[in-house]
Each structure stands twice: as C-alpha cells, then as structure tokens.
Write a protein that holds these residues in place. Structure first.
Motif, PDB file in Angstrom:
ATOM      1  N   THR A  32     -26.889  19.989  -9.780  1.00  0.00           N
ATOM      2  CA  THR A  32     -26.814  21.403 -10.131  1.00  0.00           C
ATOM      3  C   THR A  32     -26.984  22.282  -8.893  1.00  0.00           C
ATOM      4  O   THR A  32     -26.236  23.250  -8.690  1.00  0.00           O
ATOM      5  CB  THR A  32     -27.898  21.752 -11.168  1.00  0.00           C
ATOM      6  OG1 THR A  32     -27.748  20.912 -12.317  1.00  0.00           O
ATOM      7  CG2 THR A  32     -27.792  23.207 -11.596  1.00  0.00           C
ATOM      8  N   VAL A  36     -24.094  24.950  -7.244  1.00  0.00           N
ATOM      9  CA  VAL A  36     -24.296  26.384  -7.030  1.00  0.00           C
ATOM     10  C   VAL A  36     -24.154  26.730  -5.551  1.00  0.00           C
ATOM     11  O   VAL A  36     -23.499  27.719  -5.185  1.00  0.00           O
ATOM     12  CB  VAL A  36     -25.673  26.817  -7.564  1.00  0.00           C
ATOM     13  CG1 VAL A  36     -25.948  28.276  -7.225  1.00  0.00           C
ATOM     14  CG2 VAL A  36     -25.748  26.601  -9.079  1.00  0.00           C
ATOM     15  N   LEU A  78     -17.960  32.229  -7.816  1.00  0.00           N
ATOM     16  CA  LEU A  78     -19.004  32.800  -8.657  1.00  0.00           C
ATOM     17  C   LEU A  78     -18.378  33.644  -9.759  1.00  0.00           C
ATOM     18  O   LEU A  78     -17.666  34.614  -9.490  1.00  0.00           O
ATOM     19  CB  LEU A  78     -19.958  33.653  -7.812  1.00  0.00           C
ATOM     20  CG  LEU A  78     -20.743  32.909  -6.716  1.00  0.00           C
ATOM     21  CD1 LEU A  78     -21.627  33.883  -5.958  1.00  0.00           C
ATOM     22  CD2 LEU A  78     -21.580  31.785  -7.324  1.00  0.00           C
ATOM     23  N   LEU A  80     -18.364  34.098 -14.533  1.00  0.00           N
ATOM     24  CA  LEU A  80     -18.888  33.653 -15.825  1.00  0.00           C
ATOM     25  C   LEU A  80     -18.423  32.240 -16.146  1.00  0.00           C
ATOM     26  O   LEU A  80     -19.145  31.460 -16.773  1.00  0.00           O
ATOM     27  CB  LEU A  80     -18.445  34.625 -16.927  1.00  0.00           C
ATOM     28  CG  LEU A  80     -19.121  35.996 -16.928  1.00  0.00           C
ATOM     29  CD1 LEU A  80     -18.518  36.887 -18.014  1.00  0.00           C
ATOM     30  CD2 LEU A  80     -20.628  35.863 -17.130  1.00  0.00           C
ATOM     31  N   LEU A  83     -20.804  29.906 -14.458  1.00  0.00           N
ATOM     32  CA  LEU A  83     -22.059  29.829 -15.199  1.00  0.00           C
ATOM     33  C   LEU A  83     -21.926  28.963 -16.443  1.00  0.00           C
ATOM     34  O   LEU A  83     -22.824  28.191 -16.793  1.00  0.00           O
ATOM     35  CB  LEU A  83     -22.522  31.237 -15.596  1.00  0.00           C
ATOM     36  CG  LEU A  83     -22.978  32.150 -14.452  1.00  0.00           C
ATOM     37  CD1 LEU A  83     -23.336  33.526 -14.985  1.00  0.00           C
ATOM     38  CD2 LEU A  83     -24.156  31.531 -13.708  1.00  0.00           C
ATOM     39  N   VAL A  86     -21.914  25.341 -15.203  1.00  0.00           N
ATOM     40  CA  VAL A  86     -23.237  24.932 -14.729  1.00  0.00           C
ATOM     41  C   VAL A  86     -24.184  24.719 -15.905  1.00  0.00           C
ATOM     42  O   VAL A  86     -24.989  23.779 -15.907  1.00  0.00           O
ATOM     43  CB  VAL A  86     -23.806  25.969 -13.743  1.00  0.00           C
ATOM     44  CG1 VAL A  86     -25.281  25.699 -13.448  1.00  0.00           C
ATOM     45  CG2 VAL A  86     -23.006  25.955 -12.447  1.00  0.00           C
ATOM     46  N   PHE A  87     -24.089  25.575 -16.923  1.00  0.00           N
ATOM     47  CA  PHE A  87     -24.943  25.424 -18.101  1.00  0.00           C
ATOM     48  C   PHE A  87     -24.716  24.079 -18.775  1.00  0.00           C
ATOM     49  O   PHE A  87     -25.667  23.339 -19.061  1.00  0.00           O
ATOM     50  CB  PHE A  87     -24.674  26.555 -19.093  1.00  0.00           C
ATOM     51  CG  PHE A  87     -25.332  26.334 -20.432  1.00  0.00           C
ATOM     52  CD1 PHE A  87     -26.683  26.560 -20.609  1.00  0.00           C
ATOM     53  CD2 PHE A  87     -24.592  25.868 -21.513  1.00  0.00           C
ATOM     54  CE1 PHE A  87     -27.296  26.337 -21.839  1.00  0.00           C
ATOM     55  CE2 PHE A  87     -25.194  25.638 -22.744  1.00  0.00           C
ATOM     56  CZ  PHE A  87     -26.539  25.875 -22.902  1.00  0.00           C
TER      57      PHE A  87
END
Length: 245
Positions: A32, A36, A78, A80, A83, A86-87
């Motif tokens: 993770t 990022v 970067l 949504l 994200l 990554v979630f």
C-alpha cells in the motif's frame, strides 16, 4: 469530537491514521505504501509511467529489472480512482494476509505465485500495468473463501461475497467504457490458486500443491528457537520416562 479526542484516537498516543498504518500486516503495509508513493512521484513528475510499465524487451534486453516490481505499484495518478483501488487493495490484501497467520510466509508465497503468472500472461494480453490484476486475484480468493459474507456496494447494491469480483468488473466497465481484461486476468489467476488450495486438497488426501516450500517458510520464520527445542525434548523425555506408582 474535540481536538484532544481526535489526537488521542490512536493507541498509545498514535494518530488514527498512524495506528491504521501499523495495524496492517507487513506485506499489505508496504505494498500500500509503495503504491501511494509511486503515484505521488508520478504526480510530482519525478518519474513517469513510461518508466514503470512491464515490457519483456525493456526488462530482458535493456536490463530494466525494476519494471518487474513497478508494474504492480502504479494504479494511475492521484485521483478518486486511485483511492478506490488503494481501498480495495489494502482491505482484501489485509484480510487475506491476516487469515494466513502471523507469519508472512504463506501470503508472500501467494504474491510470488500471482505476480509470476501475471508477468507470464502480460505480453500475451498486452497489459502493461498489473496492479489491478493482482488486486483482483486477491479479491477473488477472499470472495470464494467467504461465500456467506454479505456486502454492500456504494450503499446501493447488496450481494454475497462471491459476486464481488463481477460487481467490480461491471463498475469498471461502466466507469472506463472498456472491457477490464486486467481484472478478468486477475480472476483467472486467483481461481487457479483457490482451486489448488481449497478445492483440490480434500479430493487428494490433503495434498496442497500451492503451499510454500519449507525453505521459503524458513526465510520468514527461521528454525525453532532453542528454548522451544528444549521444551520439545523435555516433552519427549517425559513421555518416555516410566510411570511412577
């Protein structure tokens, strides 16, 4: 909630985000983090996606071996969408790693298998970035092992866990207007692992062909501690001693 409560949200004075980070198992934590960091570096134009994708020519002719790893770390700039990826990455990777026990040996062996097979399939299917495919493999394995778990997607759709990979594929199809062949590839890789780890052994006297070899387990766990070996020897000695009457 006041500021004091927010700052005291973590255990032993940790911030909630810091606590969440260190509670993740080791493989999930660093995967993770690397994901990022890679997106941040691309966003800051320190590196470019052209330096990250997997290419057999770049790896084996130009000796750019880092691509064997970076292809699994880049999910896009970067956004949504990042994200979202990554979630799901940290959630289902974490659940699988935690279910494999305290040692990272078994989960890391799963990652070695999945990444190796995806690297073989990538040139055939023209998939330069394999992070989504690897994440889909883990989601599929978790979903098959938790078939009775009920999930809610975006608070709108309720279904049982085995449908999760297909719901995510449909969402990706709607979002990007293209067939998600990387996620389909990941499901195939995940199904092979699931079959030989969960379906095959009960039919063949418990033989588990996908378990890590002993030398791989020793890399993470080492040999039994001396104290443990002494306890075992004492147990054997006690069992062999004649019973006092």
């Amino acid at each position: 909630m006041d500021m004091d409560n927010m700052l005291a949200g973590g255990a032993a004075g940790q911030f909630p985000l810091e606590q969440w980070f260190y509670e993740m198992p080791v493989c999930t934590r660093w995967w993770t983090t690397a994901t990022v960091v890679t997106s941040v570096l691309v966003q800051c134009q320190v590196i470019t996606p052209f330096q990250l994708f997997y290419s057999t020519r770049a790896v084996f002719i130009k000796n750019q071996y880092w691509r064997l790893l970076t292809t699994f770390l880049y999910f896009g700039p970067l956004s949504l969408d990042l994200l979202f990826h990554v979630f799901f990455l940290q959630r289902y990777s974490r659940l699988l790693e935690e279910s494999s026990g305290r040692s990272p040996a078994h989960f890391s062996w799963l990652l070695v298998y999945a990444t190796s097979l995806l690297l073989v399939l990538s040139p055939m299917l023209s998939i330069p970035f394999l992070g989504s495919a690897l994440s889909s493999s883990l989601v599929y394995i978790w979903s098959r092992r938790n078939r009775d778990t009920r999930l809610s997607f975006l608070g709108l759709l309720v279904f049982t866990a085995p449908y999760l990979p297909w719901v995510l594929m449909a969402f990706s199809l709607v979002l990007h207007s293209t067939v998600p062949k990387d996620e389909i590839c990941g499901v195939i890789v995940g199904h092979i692992w699931y079959f030989f780890s969960d379906v095959y052994p009960p039919l063949h006297n418990g033989y588990r062909p996908m378990d890590p070899p002993s030398w791989w387990i020793r890399l993470f766990e080492g040999r039994p501690h001396e104290s443990e070996a002494t306890d075992i020897n004492n147990d054997f000695a006690a069992a062999a001693a004649p019973e006092l009457r």
